[in-house]
Design an enzyme around this catalytic site. Sequence first.
Site, PDB file in Angstrom:
ATOM      1  N   TYR A  58     -52.413  13.566  65.908  1.00 16.73           N
ATOM      2  CA  TYR A  58     -51.161  13.136  65.274  1.00 16.73           C
ATOM      3  C   TYR A  58     -51.145  13.576  63.810  1.00 16.73           C
ATOM      4  O   TYR A  58     -50.194  14.170  63.327  1.00 16.73           O
ATOM      5  CB  TYR A  58     -51.033  11.610  65.400  1.00 16.73           C
ATOM      6  CG  TYR A  58     -49.780  11.033  64.795  1.00 16.73           C
ATOM      7  CD1 TYR A  58     -48.586  10.997  65.514  1.00 16.73           C
ATOM      8  CD2 TYR A  58     -49.779  10.527  63.494  1.00 16.73           C
ATOM      9  CE1 TYR A  58     -47.426  10.470  64.959  1.00 16.73           C
ATOM     10  CE2 TYR A  58     -48.624   9.999  62.929  1.00 16.73           C
ATOM     11  CZ  TYR A  58     -47.460   9.969  63.664  1.00 16.73           C
ATOM     12  OH  TYR A  58     -46.316   9.452  63.108  1.00 16.73           O
ATOM     13  N   LEU A 105     -25.535 -18.358  52.082  1.00 18.94           N
ATOM     14  CA  LEU A 105     -25.343 -19.426  53.066  1.00 18.94           C
ATOM     15  C   LEU A 105     -25.284 -20.774  52.369  1.00 18.94           C
ATOM     16  O   LEU A 105     -26.003 -21.008  51.398  1.00 18.94           O
ATOM     17  CB  LEU A 105     -26.525 -19.457  54.042  1.00 18.94           C
ATOM     18  CG  LEU A 105     -26.630 -18.310  55.037  1.00 18.94           C
ATOM     19  CD1 LEU A 105     -27.991 -18.326  55.715  1.00 18.94           C
ATOM     20  CD2 LEU A 105     -25.523 -18.419  56.077  1.00 18.94           C
ATOM     21  N   LYS A 145     -34.933 -18.949  59.223  1.00 17.77           N
ATOM     22  CA  LYS A 145     -34.468 -18.383  57.951  1.00 17.77           C
ATOM     23  C   LYS A 145     -35.690 -17.779  57.276  1.00 17.77           C
ATOM     24  O   LYS A 145     -36.524 -18.490  56.701  1.00 17.77           O
ATOM     25  CB  LYS A 145     -33.838 -19.446  57.065  1.00 17.77           C
ATOM     26  CG  LYS A 145     -33.253 -18.869  55.798  1.00 17.77           C
ATOM     27  CD  LYS A 145     -32.407 -19.882  55.076  1.00 17.77           C
ATOM     28  CE  LYS A 145     -31.643 -19.266  53.912  1.00 17.77           C
ATOM     29  NZ  LYS A 145     -32.474 -18.629  52.912  1.00 17.77           N
ATOM     30  N   LYS A 343     -32.450 -26.451  55.355  1.00 15.35           N
ATOM     31  CA  LYS A 343     -33.663 -26.230  54.548  1.00 15.35           C
ATOM     32  C   LYS A 343     -34.680 -27.314  54.866  1.00 15.35           C
ATOM     33  O   LYS A 343     -34.337 -28.489  54.880  1.00 15.35           O
ATOM     34  CB  LYS A 343     -33.310 -26.289  53.060  1.00 15.35           C
ATOM     35  CG  LYS A 343     -32.500 -25.101  52.584  1.00 15.35           C
ATOM     36  CD  LYS A 343     -33.331 -23.843  52.624  1.00 15.35           C
ATOM     37  CE  LYS A 343     -32.739 -22.715  51.829  1.00 15.35           C
ATOM     38  NZ  LYS A 343     -32.767 -22.869  50.399  1.00 15.35           N
TER      39      LYS A 343
HETATM   40  S1  IVH Z   1     -27.145 -14.828  58.060  1.00 15.00           S
HETATM   41  C1  IVH Z   1     -23.118 -14.460  56.083  1.00 15.00           C
HETATM   42  N1  IVH Z   1     -29.458 -15.197  59.197  1.00 15.00           N
HETATM   43  O1  IVH Z   1     -30.730 -16.022  53.779  1.00 15.00           O
HETATM   44  C2  IVH Z   1     -24.456 -14.986  56.372  1.00 15.00           C
HETATM   45  N2  IVH Z   1     -29.411 -14.973  56.828  1.00 15.00           N
HETATM   46  O2  IVH Z   1     -29.281 -17.772  51.865  1.00 15.00           O
HETATM   47  C3  IVH Z   1     -25.464 -13.957  56.204  1.00 15.00           C
HETATM   48  N3  IVH Z   1     -31.609 -15.033  55.767  1.00 15.00           N
HETATM   49  O3  IVH Z   1     -29.194 -13.527  51.929  1.00 15.00           O
HETATM   50  C4  IVH Z   1     -26.809 -14.443  56.383  1.00 15.00           C
HETATM   51  N4  IVH Z   1     -32.780 -15.295  57.597  1.00 15.00           N
HETATM   52  O4  IVH Z   1     -31.087 -12.747  53.384  1.00 15.00           O
HETATM   53  C5  IVH Z   1     -28.804 -15.023  58.036  1.00 15.00           C
HETATM   54  N5  IVH Z   1     -31.440 -15.476  60.346  1.00 15.00           N
HETATM   55  C6  IVH Z   1     -30.796 -15.308  59.199  1.00 15.00           C
HETATM   56  C7  IVH Z   1     -31.484 -15.236  57.956  1.00 15.00           C
HETATM   57  C8  IVH Z   1     -30.736 -15.072  56.789  1.00 15.00           C
HETATM   58  C9  IVH Z   1     -32.838 -15.161  56.291  1.00 15.00           C
HETATM   59  C10 IVH Z   1     -31.331 -14.885  54.320  1.00 15.00           C
HETATM   60  C11 IVH Z   1     -30.366 -13.771  54.013  1.00 15.00           C
HETATM   61  C12 IVH Z   1     -29.355 -14.319  53.062  1.00 15.00           C
HETATM   62  C13 IVH Z   1     -29.932 -15.629  52.681  1.00 15.00           C
HETATM   63  C14 IVH Z   1     -28.799 -16.617  52.447  1.00 15.00           C
END
Ligand code: IVH
Length: 699
Positions: A58, A105, A145, A343
């Site tokens: 590789y 969020l 999250k 949270k």
């Molecule tokens: S949805 C419009 N899903 O959390 C909503 N966000 O506090 C878009 N994040 O900036 C976010 N895991 O980077 C979504 N399963 C998940 C997530 C997630 C981490 C982060 C994301 C966002 C932040 C918002």
Amino acid sequence: MTLVDRTRSLQKRLAQLDPATLGREETRKLLAELSDVLSQHGERYYTLDDPIISDGEYDALMARLRQIEDMNPVLADPNSPAKRVGSAPLAAFDKVEHPEPLLSLANAFSEEDIRAWYDRGLRNLGMLDPATREEALPRLALEPKIDGVALALTYDRGMLVRAATRGNGRMGEDVTENVRTIRCIPLSLSGRGIPSRMEVRGEVYFQRTAFRRLNARLEGEGLKSFANPRNAAAGSLRQLDSRVTAKRPLSFFAYAIGPASDGLPPLHSERLYQLETWGLPISPENRCVDSVDEAISVAVSWSARRASMDYEIDGVVIKFDDIAVQEQLGNVSNAPRWAIAYKFPAQEVTTTLRDIVVNVGRTGQITPEAVLEPVQIGGVCVSQATLHNSDYILSRDIRIGDTVVVKRAGDVIPQVLGPVVSARTGEERPWVVPRECPVCGAPLDRIEGEADTYCVSADCPEQFMRLLEHFASRNAMDIEGLGSKLAVLLAREQLVERLDDLFRLQMDDLIHLEGFGEKKAHNLLEGIVKARRRPLSNLVFALGIRHVGKTTAEALAGSFDSVDAVAAASLDTLQTVDGVGTVVAQSVYDWFRVEENRRLVRALASLGVNTSRQDDEARIHQEEGPITGKTLVVTGTLETMTREEARKMIAAHGGKTASSVSRNTDYLVAGASPGSKMDKAVELGVPVLSERDLLNLLS
Ligand code: IVH
């Protein structure tokens, strides 16, 4: 043609080919074929974990691809697999505008918050009427999250064309070159129904294990480590030199599709599965539930499991699964109404710092410790926390009597993050850095370039007690019943003044000790007998060499077959060991230059303690090396070692050596005046390594 056939035919062609003689069209075709074959092998290796060619093959193909690309920069494909290793540094990142803003969020901190959010959603959908509540309540999707860095990937006709950070939500930074080096992000998608243009959103993060390895490597190289995986992910993604990013094993999970051109499935969860079939990773934890009660119980259960997941999560994102419902609900200012981040309960609290005490460790290292007003963090009562070192306290201006922020993450030792300056009353007292060891009164010394302070006395009783306790601990000599209390007793009674004295203990010495009877004395002596047979790595760890933890000790035991071999190794040789950088190598080297330490090793051996490698240790350490199972031939005059030493080193890293070059040779290691073996290697297309290459490969 199968992939193997295509590979063999390419190898044959490349062995005879001078790329400078090719025309433009031929070069273009060759690059396309080489890129495609390498992408497929990369996929087999990194994603499917099922490679069908050797790493050497590789690497050799990759080297040719890079060579031909370098000769023909205009023909090089920006998505070529050679980009996985990064390219020349940028002066700054370009700014890019997101076609649709990346929202944040809203947070929920309790069960009630989640219910209130869900009910608000139903009300907005005109569904809260109790009569209609029974039927067809909208489904919810749950995702961890992930505590990383948000990333928007643009795929055009299935090809990755851009990657941008979130920035302020409207404008981000173009980190495409760096993202191309992230192995789990496909440079091109494959499968059916891929939209002609689509933005994929997700989170870049560090797996805990990878994070720990990275920090160990940085520390071993004497560099600054990262405070947590999130910082490591952010720091690695925002490197102007993508070759640095390439060396950081980042991971990615997709969690949404942003603007996209064509029809996609109607449910969010189906869209994520769709992404997975096209090659993008999604979290295996993702799941859907039919009620808010279920959502709450899953969210709470994840909170209990978070410490055992291989990535840090700071909550659970709950989303209405139906995209039509999401569209109906829309957004408020900068967050969607259709999603909420639950949270987890705080792992950070404030309390009063009652005092700062200093402890003396087994290597003489002085560590300040916070004495706290006891406080509950995540269900555990905390009354002590680490303050790392004096610089940590001084740079944060932490004073005795301060209200301080204390953090405890999972099973990590609680730490004081800093003072709450606004809560000061004026009664707080700055801490005075001790100049003398609190136990023996010897002066404290600070090694240049290190943050830590050490007690200089070789006779410091506290140091010796800690060393004895460490020596007997589970991962070291594992002497049952010899914990900190007994270590103190044995040292105080002058029965054990040097570690080897332990192996001279007799029944008579012990039987009169406080709290000892014949049985207890017998058990301890039994334990000491068993300790003589511990593996080499345990002994190396037990010696208490500064910077040598269990992993480093295992690596050393995997590379050298006895303590004597470690003692005899040069600084350069020590640095070839996995995970051993300049700082660790120097520490090991210095330890064995101290006469008392050499005497200790001799005494242990003469008292029957095992000081050599047992068979299985070598194997454990050879599982993953770059030359494991490979056949190497060494030829010519080497600079820093003899050929015999090189062969031993190869064997220690799990490689085999042969005396002549054949089709079965993976690498030829060539020093000065290599002679006919070199000609043979070139003829057979065997990759040739210089001595430096070999050392680099093994480090
Ligand atoms: S949805 C419009 N899903 O959390 C909503 N966000 O506090 C878009 N994040 O900036 C976010 N895991 O980077 C979504 N399963 C998940 C997530 C997630 C981490 C982060 C994301 C966002 C932040 C918002």
